[in-house]
Write a protein that holds these residues in place. Structure first.
Motif, PDB file in Angstrom:
ATOM      1  N   MET A  19       0.829  -1.205   0.000  1.00 46.35           N
ATOM      2  CA  MET A  19       0.000   0.000   0.000  1.00 46.35           C
ATOM      3  C   MET A  19       0.865   1.258   0.000  1.00 46.35           C
ATOM      4  N   ALA A  20       1.956   1.234   0.762  1.00 48.33           N
ATOM      5  CA  ALA A  20       2.859   2.387   0.799  1.00 48.33           C
ATOM      6  C   ALA A  20       3.465   2.635  -0.573  1.00 48.33           C
ATOM      7  N   ILE A  22       2.192   1.763  -3.481  1.00 52.07           N
ATOM      8  CA  ILE A  22       1.115   2.237  -4.363  1.00 52.07           C
ATOM      9  C   ILE A  22       0.824   3.716  -4.106  1.00 52.07           C
ATOM     10  N   ILE A  23       0.780   4.126  -2.846  1.00 51.69           N
ATOM     11  CA  ILE A  23       0.514   5.528  -2.510  1.00 51.69           C
ATOM     12  C   ILE A  23       1.644   6.429  -3.009  1.00 51.69           C
ATOM     13  N   ILE A  24       2.880   6.020  -2.788  1.00 48.02           N
ATOM     14  CA  ILE A  24       4.020   6.820  -3.250  1.00 48.02           C
ATOM     15  C   ILE A  24       4.022   6.912  -4.768  1.00 48.02           C
ATOM     16  N   GLY A  26       1.472   6.532  -6.815  1.00 49.35           N
ATOM     17  CA  GLY A  26       0.309   7.325  -7.227  1.00 49.35           C
ATOM     18  C   GLY A  26       0.545   8.814  -7.037  1.00 49.35           C
ATOM     19  N   THR A  27       1.155   9.182  -5.924  1.00 50.06           N
ATOM     20  CA  THR A  27       1.476  10.588  -5.665  1.00 50.06           C
ATOM     21  C   THR A  27       2.437  11.124  -6.718  1.00 50.06           C
ATOM     22  N   TYR A  31       1.585  14.178  -9.262  1.00 49.37           N
ATOM     23  CA  TYR A  31       2.473  15.345  -9.284  1.00 49.37           C
ATOM     24  C   TYR A  31       3.010  15.596 -10.692  1.00 49.37           C
TER      25      TYR A  31
END
Length: 165
Positions: A19-20, A22-24, A26-27, A31
Motif C-alpha cells: 500500500m505504501a 502504491i501511494i508513493i 500514485g502521488t 504530481y
C-alpha cells in the motif's frame, strides 16, 4: 498456533508495504501530471527566447494570466545584456525588454510591501497589460483576502489593483 500468527503478521507487513508503494507511486504520477503543463510551457518559451532574443542563459520563468496568457523568460543574451522576453501564448508575439529599462521582480515586491503591507506575497509574474509590460503581484492582505496589483515595469507605478477577491 505461533505459525499462524507469524503468517498473518508477515502478510500484514507485506500488505502495508504494498500500500505504501502504491501511494508513493500514485502521488508521483499525480504530481507529474499536474506539473507537466508548466514544464512544457517553460520549455517552449525558453526555446523561443533562445531563438528570437538570442538568450544565452535562463534565470527565471513566469506564467502570467490576465486578459491573455503570457510566458516570460529572463536571462542574459549573447551580448551579455540582461533581458526579459515576454511571449504571448496565443499568436506568439514576442517582446524583449532590457533589464535596465525598468524595475525587476524584487523592486515590484518592495513597492507592494511598502504600499499594501501584505500578510504574504503569493506570486509575482511579468506579463502585458494593455500592450505595456507589468509585474503582477498577488498577495494576501491583512484580512487574509486575495488581492493583486499590476505594477508598471517602466516606472514602478500602480497600473491596476483588485482588493479582497
Amino acid at each position: 498456533m505461533k505459525r499462524k500468527n507469524y503468517g498473518r503478521s508477515r502478510l500484514r507487513k507485506i500488505m502495508v508495504f504494498a500500500m505504501a508503494v502504491i501511494i508513493i507511486f500514485g502521488t508521483f504520477i499525480i504530481y507529474t501530471q499536474l506539473t507537466a503543463p508548466k514544464k512544457e510551457a517553460r520549455s517552449e518559451a525558453t526555446t523561443l527566447a533562445r531563438k528570437y532574443a538570442k538568450l544565452k542563459t535562463v534565470k527565471n520563468f513566469y506564467w502570467y494570466n490576465r486578459q491573455r496568457t503570457y510566458f516570460t523568460v529572463t536571462g542574459q543574451n549573447t551580448s551579455g545584456q540582461d533581458v526579459y522576453v515576454v511571449i504571448a501564448q496565443k499568436g506568439g508575439q514576442i517582446n524583449i525588454y532590457s533589464h535596465d529599462k525598468g524595475i525587476d521582480e524584487q523592486k515590484a515586491r518592495t513597492i507592494v510591501q511598502r504600499d499594501q503591507q501584505p500578510r504574504k506575497i503569493t506570486k509575482v509574474a511579468m506579463g502585458m497589460w494593455q500592450k505595456k509590460p507589468v509585474w503582477e503581484v498577488t498577495y494576501l492582505n491583512k484580512y487574509n483576502n486575495l488581492c493583486y496589483d499590476l505594477i508598471s515595469f517602466k516606472d514602478g507605478s500602480l497600473v491596476k489593483t483588485i482588493q479582497n477577491i
